[in-house]
Each structure stands twice: as structure tokens, then as C-alpha cells.
Design an enzyme around this catalytic site. Structure first.
Site, PDB file in Angstrom:
ATOM      1  N   CYS A  91       0.816  -1.214   0.000  1.00  0.00           N
ATOM      2  CA  CYS A  91       0.000   0.000   0.000  1.00  0.00           C
ATOM      3  C   CYS A  91       0.854   1.271   0.000  1.00  0.00           C
ATOM      4  O   CYS A  91       1.483   1.590  -0.996  1.00  0.00           O
ATOM      5  CB  CYS A  91      -0.971  -0.028   1.180  1.00  0.00           C
ATOM      6  SG  CYS A  91      -2.396   1.081   0.981  1.00  0.00           S
ATOM      7  N   ARG A 125     -12.545   5.861  -2.627  1.00  0.00           N
ATOM      8  CA  ARG A 125     -11.646   4.850  -2.077  1.00  0.00           C
ATOM      9  C   ARG A 125     -11.948   3.495  -2.698  1.00  0.00           C
ATOM     10  O   ARG A 125     -13.106   3.165  -2.988  1.00  0.00           O
ATOM     11  CB  ARG A 125     -11.765   4.774  -0.556  1.00  0.00           C
ATOM     12  CG  ARG A 125     -11.256   6.022   0.140  1.00  0.00           C
ATOM     13  CD  ARG A 125     -11.001   5.764   1.617  1.00  0.00           C
ATOM     14  NE  ARG A 125      -9.846   4.905   1.838  1.00  0.00           N
ATOM     15  CZ  ARG A 125      -8.583   5.328   1.819  1.00  0.00           C
ATOM     16  NH1 ARG A 125      -8.306   6.602   1.562  1.00  0.00           N
ATOM     17  NH2 ARG A 125      -7.593   4.485   2.044  1.00  0.00           N
ATOM     18  N   HIS A 190      -3.726  -5.899   1.879  1.00  0.00           N
ATOM     19  CA  HIS A 190      -3.525  -6.084   3.313  1.00  0.00           C
ATOM     20  C   HIS A 190      -4.086  -7.457   3.661  1.00  0.00           C
ATOM     21  O   HIS A 190      -4.333  -8.281   2.795  1.00  0.00           O
ATOM     22  CB  HIS A 190      -4.264  -4.997   4.092  1.00  0.00           C
ATOM     23  CG  HIS A 190      -3.799  -3.607   3.807  1.00  0.00           C
ATOM     24  ND1 HIS A 190      -2.635  -3.089   4.328  1.00  0.00           N
ATOM     25  CD2 HIS A 190      -4.356  -2.617   3.063  1.00  0.00           C
ATOM     26  CE1 HIS A 190      -2.495  -1.829   3.927  1.00  0.00           C
ATOM     27  NE2 HIS A 190      -3.517  -1.522   3.152  1.00  0.00           N
TER      28      HIS A 190
END
Length: 239
Positions: A91, A125, A190
Site C-alpha cells: 500500500c 476509495r 492487506h
């Protein structure tokens, strides 16, 4: 082997530290001696001394602090990367390795420029579970994880980590996820990524051993639980 965990006090979104834990534990289960050194702001570091480098994700504020600190050491990091250092960047750590980050106002904030890609702010997002088809160690596998990022990353001919089967990936547009260069692996996943995907963990271990001139044939581990969890997520996402 020696592991470098960069900025663990600042870059640890969504349990990213679990990637280091997984790497180390799968080494130790095989009787491999592993040491972890945590490098924070202003700590001295010689990247050539390490076998595996991990950079996690963080907020924009934390990334700006780190970009300045790591920028002062970029030549050492570049030399280690070119020499085959095994790197996993997640990320925000992924974004830092690129050429720049373009803000909503159009301002370009310089990255480290180690890899040929750039990131720009998106208008939404990109959040949710992800399934990615990737070639790991010469065979195709499906990696699973969770993404939550506002930036959209575009590769300039750089090889992706894999092809998105479910989710958004780098930008929600081109169907690509992550990036690869030599022994550098970048991803938005993640979860954390490595505990969910032991095949990738073992590949990184094998690459690190190969770089040290040690045999890369890893003794098998019982991954039945991890494999069941992976298959359950793939079934949930892909049917």
C-alpha cells in the site's frame, strides 16, 4: 537470514506487521535462523546487509515523514534492489517506491523513483476483498487479501504482481494489481498478505536463500488450514 522491518512504528495499517511475523515463523519452522531489525526514523541502516526488506502501509502524513527520511538513503536502497534484495512493499510503502504521487490539486509529490510507476489521488476509495491471479515460482496461483486505498497506481510497462479476478487492484481500471521488479514485490493487499498466501511467503524465502547462495528447496509444511481458508475466500468471491 536478517530481516529489515522499515518504520514499524509508522507503517502498520491493517496488521501489516503480520507479514514479517509470517516470513520469520515459516523460516523458523524449517530450522532457519532469522533475525529481525526494526529501522525507524533517523536510525542508521545498510540495506546491503539484509536478506528481506518489508515496508508496510501508513497515512499520508506518515508517508511524507518517511519519504524525506528514506530519500536520504535512496542510493543505498537502489543498489541493494539492483543486487537482488528481496522486498515486499504494501500500500503506502508500495506508493513510496514509485516516481510521484499526484494530489487532487494536481501537485506532484516526488517518490523514491526506484520503480517506474506513478500514483494519483482518486475520487473514491477502493475498498474490499480482492482475488488476484499471479504467477509465483513458475505456477499460477490465486492470492487473496483486502484493499483500502484512495490512490490509483499506473504502471509504465512494469510487470504487475498479477491480474485482478475480483476487486479493484492498482486503480480499478486496467485489471492489474501490484508490481514486480527483480526481487521487489509490491501490492495493495492487506490482510495481512503473507499469512493468507503461504505460497508467496515461501517464494520470498526461497529467493532470499538463493541470493545468499543457499539451496532453495524448502522442506514442506502443513498448510492445510491456510489452503482451506484461501479456497473458502476464493469460492466466496468467485463462486
Amino acid at each position: 537470514m536478517t530481516v529489515c522491518h522499515l518504520y514499524p512504528d509508522l507503517l502498520n495499517l491493517y496488521g501489516d506487521r503480520g507479514n514479517v511475523i509470517s516470513f520469520v515463523q515459516r523460516c523458523r519452522w524449517r530450522g532457519l535462523d532469522v533475525q529481525v531489525r526494526e529501522i525507524n526514523l533517523d536510525n542508521p541502516v545498510k540495506f546491503e546487509e539484509y536478506d528481506f526488506l518489508f515496508i508496510g502501509g501508513g497515512s499520508d502524513r506518515e508517508q511524507s515523514l518517511i519519504a524525506a527520511d528514506l530519500g536520504a538513503r535512496v542510493d543505498s536502497l537502489r543498489a541493494a534492489v539492483e543486487d537482488g534484495l528481496v522486498v515486499l512493499a504494501i500500500c503506502g510503502g508500495y506508493q513510496l517506491l514509485g516516481r510521484f504521487y499526484r494530489t487532487p490539486e494536481g501537485k506532484e509529490i516526488a517518490g523514491l523513483g526506484l520503480l517506474d510507476f506513478y500514483t494519483e489521488a482518486g475520487n473514491r476509495r477502493l475498498i474490499g476483498n480482492v482475488a488476484v491471479e499471479a504467477e509465483i515460482g513458475g505456477r499460477k496461483t490465486i492470492l487473496v487479501g483486502f484493499e483500502n486505498h484512495g490512490g490509483k497506481t499506473f504502471l509504465n510497462g512494469l510487470k504487475p504482481l498479477g491480474r485482478v479476478l475480483f476487486g479493484n487492484g492498482n486503480n480499478g481500471m486496467d485489471g492489474l494489481e501490484g508490481a514486480r521488479y527483480k526481487n521487489v514485490f509490491c501490492s495493495y493487499l492487506h490482510g495481512p498478505l503473507l499469512p493468507k498466501n503461504p505460497v508467496l511467503t515461501d517464494y520470498l524465502i526461497a529467493l532470499a536463500l538463493q541470493r545468499k547462495g543457499i539451496g532453495t528447496e524448502l522442506s514442506p509444511l502443513d498448510d492445510s488450514i491456510e489452503e482451506r481458508a484461501n479456497k473458502a475466500m476464493v469460492k466466496r468471491l468467485l463462486g
